[in-house]
Design a protein around this motif. Structure first.
Motif, PDB file in Angstrom:
ATOM      1  N   VAL A   1      -1.069  -4.392   8.545  1.00 47.17           N
ATOM      2  CA  VAL A   1      -1.343  -4.788   9.929  1.00 47.17           C
ATOM      3  C   VAL A   1      -2.055  -6.133   9.986  1.00 47.17           C
ATOM      4  O   VAL A   1      -1.697  -7.003  10.770  1.00 47.17           O
ATOM      5  CB  VAL A   1      -2.184  -3.696  10.643  1.00 47.17           C
ATOM      6  CG1 VAL A   1      -2.556  -4.131  12.050  1.00 47.17           C
ATOM      7  CG2 VAL A   1      -1.426  -2.379  10.663  1.00 47.17           C
ATOM      8  N   ASN A   2      -3.083  -6.302   9.161  1.00 46.74           N
ATOM      9  CA  ASN A   2      -3.881  -7.536   9.171  1.00 46.74           C
ATOM     10  C   ASN A   2      -3.501  -8.430   7.999  1.00 46.74           C
ATOM     11  O   ASN A   2      -3.129  -7.948   6.936  1.00 46.74           O
ATOM     12  CB  ASN A   2      -5.373  -7.199   9.078  1.00 46.74           C
ATOM     13  CG  ASN A   2      -5.838  -6.371  10.247  1.00 46.74           C
ATOM     14  OD1 ASN A   2      -5.351  -6.536  11.350  1.00 46.74           O
ATOM     15  ND2 ASN A   2      -6.775  -5.472  10.000  1.00 46.74           N
ATOM     16  N   SER A   3      -3.641  -9.721   8.195  1.00 45.94           N
ATOM     17  CA  SER A   3      -3.439 -10.659   7.092  1.00 45.94           C
ATOM     18  C   SER A   3      -4.757 -10.854   6.360  1.00 45.94           C
ATOM     19  O   SER A   3      -5.822 -10.542   6.881  1.00 45.94           O
ATOM     20  CB  SER A   3      -2.906 -11.996   7.611  1.00 45.94           C
ATOM     21  OG  SER A   3      -3.845 -12.560   8.502  1.00 45.94           O
ATOM     22  N   GLY A   4      -4.685 -11.354   5.137  1.00 47.69           N
ATOM     23  CA  GLY A   4      -5.905 -11.632   4.390  1.00 47.69           C
ATOM     24  C   GLY A   4      -5.863 -11.065   2.987  1.00 47.69           C
ATOM     25  O   GLY A   4      -4.839 -10.570   2.528  1.00 47.69           O
ATOM     26  N   SER A   5      -7.008 -11.137   2.317  1.00 47.94           N
ATOM     27  CA  SER A   5      -7.152 -10.602   0.963  1.00 47.94           C
ATOM     28  C   SER A   5      -7.985  -9.336   1.024  1.00 47.94           C
ATOM     29  O   SER A   5      -9.032  -9.304   1.680  1.00 47.94           O
ATOM     30  CB  SER A   5      -7.854 -11.618   0.057  1.00 47.94           C
ATOM     31  OG  SER A   5      -7.081 -12.782  -0.056  1.00 47.94           O
ATOM     32  N   PHE A   6      -7.535  -8.298   0.344  1.00 44.67           N
ATOM     33  CA  PHE A   6      -8.213  -7.018   0.349  1.00 44.67           C
ATOM     34  C   PHE A   6      -8.291  -6.493  -1.079  1.00 44.67           C
ATOM     35  O   PHE A   6      -7.569  -6.928  -1.955  1.00 44.67           O
ATOM     36  CB  PHE A   6      -7.476  -6.013   1.244  1.00 44.67           C
ATOM     37  CG  PHE A   6      -7.314  -6.506   2.652  1.00 44.67           C
ATOM     38  CD1 PHE A   6      -8.328  -6.341   3.587  1.00 44.67           C
ATOM     39  CD2 PHE A   6      -6.158  -7.155   3.042  1.00 44.67           C
ATOM     40  CE1 PHE A   6      -8.185  -6.810   4.875  1.00 44.67           C
ATOM     41  CE2 PHE A   6      -5.997  -7.625   4.335  1.00 44.67           C
ATOM     42  CZ  PHE A   6      -7.019  -7.452   5.251  1.00 44.67           C
ATOM     43  N   TYR A   7      -9.168  -5.540  -1.279  1.00 39.97           N
ATOM     44  CA  TYR A   7      -9.414  -4.990  -2.603  1.00 39.97           C
ATOM     45  C   TYR A   7      -9.067  -3.502  -2.602  1.00 39.97           C
ATOM     46  O   TYR A   7      -9.235  -2.817  -1.585  1.00 39.97           O
ATOM     47  CB  TYR A   7     -10.903  -5.184  -2.935  1.00 39.97           C
ATOM     48  CG  TYR A   7     -11.343  -4.545  -4.218  1.00 39.97           C
ATOM     49  CD1 TYR A   7     -10.973  -5.071  -5.431  1.00 39.97           C
ATOM     50  CD2 TYR A   7     -12.122  -3.405  -4.202  1.00 39.97           C
ATOM     51  CE1 TYR A   7     -11.379  -4.487  -6.628  1.00 39.97           C
ATOM     52  CE2 TYR A   7     -12.540  -2.808  -5.392  1.00 39.97           C
ATOM     53  CZ  TYR A   7     -12.162  -3.353  -6.585  1.00 39.97           C
ATOM     54  OH  TYR A   7     -12.556  -2.762  -7.737  1.00 39.97           O
ATOM     55  N   TYR A   8      -8.585  -3.006  -3.717  1.00 46.41           N
ATOM     56  CA  TYR A   8      -8.332  -1.577  -3.846  1.00 46.41           C
ATOM     57  C   TYR A   8      -8.689  -1.143  -5.265  1.00 46.41           C
ATOM     58  O   TYR A   8      -8.760  -1.968  -6.170  1.00 46.41           O
ATOM     59  CB  TYR A   8      -6.870  -1.246  -3.534  1.00 46.41           C
ATOM     60  CG  TYR A   8      -5.879  -1.748  -4.560  1.00 46.41           C
ATOM     61  CD1 TYR A   8      -5.428  -0.906  -5.553  1.00 46.41           C
ATOM     62  CD2 TYR A   8      -5.409  -3.053  -4.520  1.00 46.41           C
ATOM     63  CE1 TYR A   8      -4.519  -1.363  -6.503  1.00 46.41           C
ATOM     64  CE2 TYR A   8      -4.514  -3.513  -5.462  1.00 46.41           C
ATOM     65  CZ  TYR A   8      -4.064  -2.666  -6.448  1.00 46.41           C
ATOM     66  OH  TYR A   8      -3.182  -3.109  -7.383  1.00 46.41           O
ATOM     67  N   ARG A   9      -8.937   0.152  -5.428  1.00 47.26           N
ATOM     68  CA  ARG A   9      -9.219   0.686  -6.751  1.00 47.26           C
ATOM     69  C   ARG A   9      -8.963   2.180  -6.752  1.00 47.26           C
ATOM     70  O   ARG A   9      -8.876   2.817  -5.710  1.00 47.26           O
ATOM     71  CB  ARG A   9     -10.647   0.383  -7.179  1.00 47.26           C
ATOM     72  CG  ARG A   9     -11.700   1.174  -6.459  1.00 47.26           C
ATOM     73  CD  ARG A   9     -13.071   0.854  -7.028  1.00 47.26           C
ATOM     74  NE  ARG A   9     -14.127   1.594  -6.384  1.00 47.26           N
ATOM     75  CZ  ARG A   9     -14.643   2.722  -6.845  1.00 47.26           C
ATOM     76  NH1 ARG A   9     -14.174   3.277  -7.947  1.00 47.26           N
ATOM     77  NH2 ARG A   9     -15.621   3.322  -6.212  1.00 47.26           N
ATOM     78  N   ALA A  10      -8.874   2.707  -7.950  1.00 45.65           N
ATOM     79  CA  ALA A  10      -8.688   4.144  -8.115  1.00 45.65           C
ATOM     80  C   ALA A  10     -10.020   4.860  -7.927  1.00 45.65           C
ATOM     81  O   ALA A  10     -11.076   4.335  -8.269  1.00 45.65           O
ATOM     82  CB  ALA A  10      -8.131   4.438  -9.513  1.00 45.65           C
TER      83      ALA A  10
ATOM     84  N   SER B   1      -5.135   6.054 -14.953  1.00 44.40           N
ATOM     85  CA  SER B   1      -5.534   6.568 -16.256  1.00 44.40           C
ATOM     86  C   SER B   1      -6.884   5.976 -16.620  1.00 44.40           C
ATOM     87  O   SER B   1      -7.438   5.175 -15.882  1.00 44.40           O
ATOM     88  CB  SER B   1      -4.491   6.230 -17.320  1.00 44.40           C
ATOM     89  OG  SER B   1      -4.328   4.829 -17.414  1.00 44.40           O
ATOM     90  N   LYS B   2      -7.422   6.368 -17.770  1.00 47.49           N
ATOM     91  CA  LYS B   2      -8.687   5.817 -18.236  1.00 47.49           C
ATOM     92  C   LYS B   2      -8.421   4.821 -19.348  1.00 47.49           C
ATOM     93  O   LYS B   2      -7.515   4.998 -20.152  1.00 47.49           O
ATOM     94  CB  LYS B   2      -9.603   6.924 -18.745  1.00 47.49           C
ATOM     95  CG  LYS B   2     -10.150   7.780 -17.641  1.00 47.49           C
ATOM     96  CD  LYS B   2     -11.207   8.723 -18.159  1.00 47.49           C
ATOM     97  CE  LYS B   2     -11.808   9.493 -17.005  1.00 47.49           C
ATOM     98  NZ  LYS B   2     -12.943  10.299 -17.406  1.00 47.49           N
ATOM     99  N   ILE B   3      -9.217   3.743 -19.383  1.00 49.24           N
ATOM    100  CA  ILE B   3      -9.137   2.765 -20.465  1.00 49.24           C
ATOM    101  C   ILE B   3     -10.545   2.528 -20.987  1.00 49.24           C
ATOM    102  O   ILE B   3     -11.527   2.761 -20.295  1.00 49.24           O
ATOM    103  CB  ILE B   3      -8.497   1.433 -20.013  1.00 49.24           C
ATOM    104  CG1 ILE B   3      -9.274   0.808 -18.841  1.00 49.24           C
ATOM    105  CG2 ILE B   3      -7.038   1.615 -19.687  1.00 49.24           C
ATOM    106  CD1 ILE B   3      -8.790  -0.577 -18.468  1.00 49.24           C
TER     107      ILE B   3
ATOM    108  N   LEU C   1     -11.693   3.879 -14.832  1.00 45.19           N
ATOM    109  CA  LEU C   1     -10.490   4.366 -14.183  1.00 45.19           C
ATOM    110  C   LEU C   1      -9.597   3.158 -13.949  1.00 45.19           C
ATOM    111  O   LEU C   1     -10.006   2.184 -13.316  1.00 45.19           O
ATOM    112  CB  LEU C   1     -10.879   5.014 -12.860  1.00 45.19           C
ATOM    113  CG  LEU C   1     -10.023   6.116 -12.305  1.00 45.19           C
ATOM    114  CD1 LEU C   1      -9.799   7.211 -13.334  1.00 45.19           C
ATOM    115  CD2 LEU C   1     -10.671   6.704 -11.078  1.00 45.19           C
ATOM    116  N   SER C   2      -8.388   3.185 -14.488  1.00 44.26           N
ATOM    117  CA  SER C   2      -7.521   2.014 -14.399  1.00 44.26           C
ATOM    118  C   SER C   2      -6.258   2.316 -13.607  1.00 44.26           C
ATOM    119  O   SER C   2      -5.913   3.470 -13.371  1.00 44.26           O
ATOM    120  CB  SER C   2      -7.134   1.529 -15.791  1.00 44.26           C
ATOM    121  OG  SER C   2      -6.213   2.422 -16.380  1.00 44.26           O
ATOM    122  N   ILE C   3      -5.568   1.264 -13.237  1.00 47.36           N
ATOM    123  CA  ILE C   3      -4.256   1.363 -12.602  1.00 47.36           C
ATOM    124  C   ILE C   3      -3.291   0.602 -13.491  1.00 47.36           C
ATOM    125  O   ILE C   3      -3.487  -0.578 -13.763  1.00 47.36           O
ATOM    126  CB  ILE C   3      -4.283   0.784 -11.172  1.00 47.36           C
ATOM    127  CG1 ILE C   3      -5.250   1.605 -10.304  1.00 47.36           C
ATOM    128  CG2 ILE C   3      -2.881   0.762 -10.585  1.00 47.36           C
ATOM    129  CD1 ILE C   3      -5.477   1.017  -8.931  1.00 47.36           C
TER     130      ILE C   3
END
Length: 108
Positions: A95-104, A6-8, A22-24
């Motif tokens: 599959v891989n270990s670690g820190s990852f980023y995601y966004r809408a 949604s939007k904030i 754009l928010s999650i």
């Protein structure tokens, strides 16, 4: 996991931007996902953006395995968009270990 795109306004996101973000789940930054390596992750994403605005989730740097090449969402580039009021289920493998980023993402 369940995500609602949604939007904030910028005051909710605590930024100086004058645009809507754009928010999650009405949050910025997005919620943290913690899983173990080789876990299967199921994420239902509901598009609550205004009618006619398409969306998806883009997983930055996240390798999700051979069986999910069409679930790294840039609408109409790597996956079909999620249309207004529709829900899409992402099925990913960590599959891989670690820190990852995601966004809408928005397709419009």
């Amino acid at each position: 996991f369940f995500f609602r795109n949604s939007k904030i306004s910028d005051d909710v996101a605590n930024t100086s931007s004058k645009n809507l973000l754009l928010s999650i789940n009405n949050k910025w930054p997005p919620p943290m996902i913690k899983v173990c390596q080789n876990d299967t992750i199921l994420i239902d994403v509901k598009n609550d953006l205004p009618y006619g605005i398409e969306t998806s989730i883009h997983w930055y740097g996240f390798t999700s395995g051979e069986n999910s090449p069409f679930m790294d969402g840039v609408p109409m580039v790597t996956q079909c968009p999620i249309y207004s009021r529709m829900t899409f289920r992402y099925r990913l493998k960590a599959v891989n270990s670690g820190s990852f980023y995601y966004r809408a993402h928005s397709g419009n």
